[in-house]
Design a protein around this motif. Structure first.
Motif, PDB file in Angstrom:
ATOM      1  N   TYR A  89       0.835  -1.193   0.000  1.00 28.97           N
ATOM      2  CA  TYR A  89       0.000   0.000   0.000  1.00 28.97           C
ATOM      3  C   TYR A  89       0.867   1.238   0.000  1.00 28.97           C
ATOM      4  O   TYR A  89       2.073   1.170   0.155  1.00 28.97           O
ATOM      5  CB  TYR A  89      -0.963   0.015   1.195  1.00 28.97           C
ATOM      6  CG  TYR A  89      -0.349  -0.365   2.516  1.00 28.97           C
ATOM      7  CD1 TYR A  89       0.213   0.596   3.341  1.00 28.97           C
ATOM      8  CD2 TYR A  89      -0.351  -1.689   2.934  1.00 28.97           C
ATOM      9  CE1 TYR A  89       0.763   0.261   4.555  1.00 28.97           C
ATOM     10  CE2 TYR A  89       0.203  -2.044   4.149  1.00 28.97           C
ATOM     11  CZ  TYR A  89       0.760  -1.066   4.966  1.00 28.97           C
ATOM     12  OH  TYR A  89       1.302  -1.428   6.164  1.00 28.97           O
ATOM     13  N   GLN A  90       0.220   2.375  -0.165  1.00 26.04           N
ATOM     14  CA  GLN A  90       0.932   3.631  -0.318  1.00 26.04           C
ATOM     15  C   GLN A  90       1.171   4.288   1.040  1.00 26.04           C
ATOM     16  O   GLN A  90       0.584   3.906   2.052  1.00 26.04           O
ATOM     17  CB  GLN A  90       0.141   4.568  -1.228  1.00 26.04           C
ATOM     18  CG  GLN A  90      -0.084   4.001  -2.619  1.00 26.04           C
ATOM     19  CD  GLN A  90       1.236   3.691  -3.329  1.00 26.04           C
ATOM     20  OE1 GLN A  90       2.138   4.517  -3.361  1.00 26.04           O
ATOM     21  NE2 GLN A  90       1.333   2.498  -3.895  1.00 26.04           N
ATOM     22  N   THR A  91       2.035   5.317   1.034  1.00 28.85           N
ATOM     23  CA  THR A  91       2.439   5.965   2.278  1.00 28.85           C
ATOM     24  C   THR A  91       1.242   6.518   3.049  1.00 28.85           C
ATOM     25  O   THR A  91       1.180   6.403   4.277  1.00 28.85           O
ATOM     26  CB  THR A  91       3.419   7.124   1.964  1.00 28.85           C
ATOM     27  OG1 THR A  91       4.521   6.613   1.225  1.00 28.85           O
ATOM     28  CG2 THR A  91       3.919   7.760   3.242  1.00 28.85           C
ATOM     29  N   GLN A  92       0.270   7.095   2.359  1.00 31.95           N
ATOM     30  CA  GLN A  92      -0.849   7.707   3.052  1.00 31.95           C
ATOM     31  C   GLN A  92      -1.720   6.682   3.765  1.00 31.95           C
ATOM     32  O   GLN A  92      -2.545   7.040   4.601  1.00 31.95           O
ATOM     33  CB  GLN A  92      -1.703   8.546   2.091  1.00 31.95           C
ATOM     34  CG  GLN A  92      -2.323   7.784   0.928  1.00 31.95           C
ATOM     35  CD  GLN A  92      -1.444   7.853  -0.312  1.00 31.95           C
ATOM     36  OE1 GLN A  92      -0.235   8.051  -0.191  1.00 31.95           O
ATOM     37  NE2 GLN A  92      -2.040   7.694  -1.477  1.00 31.95           N
ATOM     38  N   GLU A  93      -1.546   5.381   3.439  1.00 34.48           N
ATOM     39  CA  GLU A  93      -2.325   4.334   4.080  1.00 34.48           C
ATOM     40  C   GLU A  93      -1.600   3.684   5.248  1.00 34.48           C
ATOM     41  O   GLU A  93      -2.132   2.784   5.885  1.00 34.48           O
ATOM     42  CB  GLU A  93      -2.715   3.274   3.045  1.00 34.48           C
ATOM     43  CG  GLU A  93      -3.613   3.806   1.939  1.00 34.48           C
ATOM     44  CD  GLU A  93      -3.866   2.783   0.844  1.00 34.48           C
ATOM     45  OE1 GLU A  93      -2.987   1.930   0.619  1.00 34.48           O
ATOM     46  OE2 GLU A  93      -4.929   2.832   0.231  1.00 34.48           O
ATOM     47  N   LEU A  94      -0.392   4.128   5.538  1.00 33.60           N
ATOM     48  CA  LEU A  94       0.344   3.613   6.684  1.00 33.60           C
ATOM     49  C   LEU A  94      -0.361   3.983   7.984  1.00 33.60           C
ATOM     50  O   LEU A  94      -0.937   5.061   8.109  1.00 33.60           O
ATOM     51  CB  LEU A  94       1.757   4.189   6.708  1.00 33.60           C
ATOM     52  CG  LEU A  94       2.792   3.581   5.757  1.00 33.60           C
ATOM     53  CD1 LEU A  94       4.043   4.441   5.747  1.00 33.60           C
ATOM     54  CD2 LEU A  94       3.128   2.166   6.174  1.00 33.60           C
ATOM     55  N   SER A  95      -0.295   3.091   8.956  1.00 32.13           N
ATOM     56  CA  SER A  95      -0.859   3.367  10.270  1.00 32.13           C
ATOM     57  C   SER A  95       0.239   3.809  11.223  1.00 32.13           C
ATOM     58  O   SER A  95       1.427   3.698  10.932  1.00 32.13           O
ATOM     59  CB  SER A  95      -1.540   2.107  10.822  1.00 32.13           C
ATOM     60  OG  SER A  95      -0.572   1.103  11.088  1.00 32.13           O
ATOM     61  N   TRP A  96      -0.162   4.297  12.391  1.00 33.86           N
ATOM     62  CA  TRP A  96       0.816   4.661  13.405  1.00 33.86           C
ATOM     63  C   TRP A  96       1.630   3.446  13.845  1.00 33.86           C
ATOM     64  O   TRP A  96       2.811   3.562  14.149  1.00 33.86           O
ATOM     65  CB  TRP A  96       0.103   5.283  14.608  1.00 33.86           C
ATOM     66  CG  TRP A  96      -0.382   6.680  14.360  1.00 33.86           C
ATOM     67  CD1 TRP A  96      -0.303   7.377  13.186  1.00 33.86           C
ATOM     68  CD2 TRP A  96      -1.017   7.549  15.297  1.00 33.86           C
ATOM     69  NE1 TRP A  96      -0.852   8.620  13.326  1.00 33.86           N
ATOM     70  CE2 TRP A  96      -1.311   8.761  14.616  1.00 33.86           C
ATOM     71  CE3 TRP A  96      -1.386   7.430  16.625  1.00 33.86           C
ATOM     72  CZ2 TRP A  96      -1.939   9.839  15.231  1.00 33.86           C
ATOM     73  CZ3 TRP A  96      -2.010   8.496  17.265  1.00 33.86           C
ATOM     74  CH2 TRP A  96      -2.278   9.690  16.568  1.00 33.86           C
ATOM     75  N   LYS A  97       0.991   2.290  13.885  1.00 36.69           N
ATOM     76  CA  LYS A  97       1.700   1.063  14.260  1.00 36.69           C
ATOM     77  C   LYS A  97       2.797   0.749  13.241  1.00 36.69           C
ATOM     78  O   LYS A  97       3.911   0.374  13.606  1.00 36.69           O
ATOM     79  CB  LYS A  97       0.719  -0.103  14.363  1.00 36.69           C
ATOM     80  CG  LYS A  97       1.378  -1.420  14.760  1.00 36.69           C
ATOM     81  CD  LYS A  97       0.368  -2.533  14.854  1.00 36.69           C
ATOM     82  CE  LYS A  97       1.036  -3.866  15.210  1.00 36.69           C
ATOM     83  NZ  LYS A  97       0.042  -4.972  15.301  1.00 36.69           N
ATOM     84  N   ASP A  98       2.469   0.901  11.950  1.00 33.23           N
ATOM     85  CA  ASP A  98       3.462   0.684  10.898  1.00 33.23           C
ATOM     86  C   ASP A  98       4.649   1.632  11.094  1.00 33.23           C
ATOM     87  O   ASP A  98       5.814   1.221  11.039  1.00 33.23           O
ATOM     88  CB  ASP A  98       2.847   0.918   9.519  1.00 33.23           C
ATOM     89  CG  ASP A  98       1.761  -0.087   9.183  1.00 33.23           C
ATOM     90  OD1 ASP A  98       1.882  -1.251   9.591  1.00 33.23           O
ATOM     91  OD2 ASP A  98       0.797   0.315   8.515  1.00 33.23           O
ATOM     92  N   ALA A  99       4.350   2.907  11.308  1.00 35.11           N
ATOM     93  CA  ALA A  99       5.403   3.905  11.464  1.00 35.11           C
ATOM     94  C   ALA A  99       6.257   3.615  12.694  1.00 35.11           C
ATOM     95  O   ALA A  99       7.485   3.766  12.656  1.00 35.11           O
ATOM     96  CB  ALA A  99       4.791   5.303  11.568  1.00 35.11           C
ATOM     97  N   LEU A 100       5.634   3.184  13.779  1.00 37.47           N
ATOM     98  CA  LEU A 100       6.379   2.879  15.001  1.00 37.47           C
ATOM     99  C   LEU A 100       7.322   1.700  14.786  1.00 37.47           C
ATOM    100  O   LEU A 100       8.487   1.742  15.206  1.00 37.47           O
ATOM    101  CB  LEU A 100       5.408   2.571  16.143  1.00 37.47           C
ATOM    102  CG  LEU A 100       6.054   2.189  17.477  1.00 37.47           C
ATOM    103  CD1 LEU A 100       6.924   3.325  17.997  1.00 37.47           C
ATOM    104  CD2 LEU A 100       4.980   1.814  18.506  1.00 37.47           C
TER     105      LEU A 100
END
Length: 286
Positions: A153-164
């Protein structure tokens, strides 16, 4: 430091900052292998290193100016819509969440990690480990895709969990020899991103970290007196590093544009060969 040494270090910095091969590891290993008498804690070396970081930061900001422009307009433009505002806030929150782990870990363990910097053999080992991680991640990802549909998926669909989680992977780069971009791309791939999206988010989240590190280095230099030759050498180094980083960043994004053909394996093989080769040279020709 001679002008030739400065030029080589600037090129190495520009190449290895975006590529997943550890810029810090190369900066430690190269002077040791070539027997350069450089003091990494010298008051004249830190300004040069700071300017190299400024050069690469400007280059990455230029490559991702469209993203930063969208963020700024979404946050501050009076003509922004609710959709553009929410997208800007979401991306900003992702970058903040992804940056926090490295800031905390770096602050807690900075003095302990400095001991690793003084041991090129250990850095060579971490560079070899970096290569193994890149290859292992590709193997695990390919096996997962055989049993599942590609859920990239694209960057705008990332969740906070993904980013963490990607931010936690970034903490590996506190050890010289383990690549920051390599670790964060690995983290993105393990969260289901394709190579291009993982690379874009990796290079985007690199910029707050580089900015913070550069600001810290600049603050430490507030009382340092620099000669005109040192200032000139640092400015030229910044330009060389910036131009090189600009070219390499665009090449890396283009390289991963076709996600099915190109992987991290080639970078992993290079890191293994470079790490083992460096260890042999340092051991037999100290």
């Amino acid at each position: 430091m001679t002008d030739l040494q400065a030029f080589i270090l600037a090129i190495i910095q520009g190449i290895t900052e975006p590529f997943p091969v550890s810029s810090l590891g190369h900066a430690v290993l190269l002077p040791g292998i070539l027997h350069w008498s450089l003091d990494g804690h010298s008051p004249t070396f830190l300004p040069f290193l700071t300017m190299l970081h400024v050069g690469t930061l400007v280059a990455l900001a230029h490559v991702f100016w469209g993203d930063w422009r969208a963020i700024l307009l979404g946050l501050f433009s009076p003509r922004r819509t609710a959709r553009t505002r929410n997208k800007a806030i979401h991306l900003c929150s992702l970058l903040v969440v992804a940056t926090i782990p490295a800031v905390i870990m770096g602050g807690l363990f900075e003095h302990h990690l400095r001991l690793v910097f003084a041991n090129p053999l250990m850095v060579a080992g971490f560079l070899t480990l970096n290569g193994l991680l890149l290859i292992l991640t590709e193997i695990m990802r390919r096996r997962a895709l055989r049993h599942e549909q590609d859920n990239a998926y694209q960057t705008q669909e990332l969740s906070w969990k993904d980013a963490l989680i990607i931010g936690l992977w970034q903490c590996l780069a506190l050890f010289p020899g383990l690549s920051r971009s390599g670790a964060t791309i690995n983290g993105g791939l393990m969260r289901g991103l394709d190579h291009l999206t993982a690379t874009r988010f990796s290079l985007l989240m690199a910029q707050p970290i580089i900015l913070a590190a550069t600001a810290k280095e600049a603050w430490q230099l507030r009382h340092v007196h620099l000669s005109s030759s040192m200032i000139t050498q640092s400015l030229i180094g910044a330009v060389v590093a910036g131009v090189t980083a600009l070219i390499c960043s665009r090449l890396l994004l283009r390289f991963f544009h076709d996600d099915n053909r190109h992987t991290l394996t080639g970078f992993g093989i290079y890191c293994i060969l470079a790490g083992l080769g460096s260890a042999c040279l340092l051991h037999f020709h100290p």
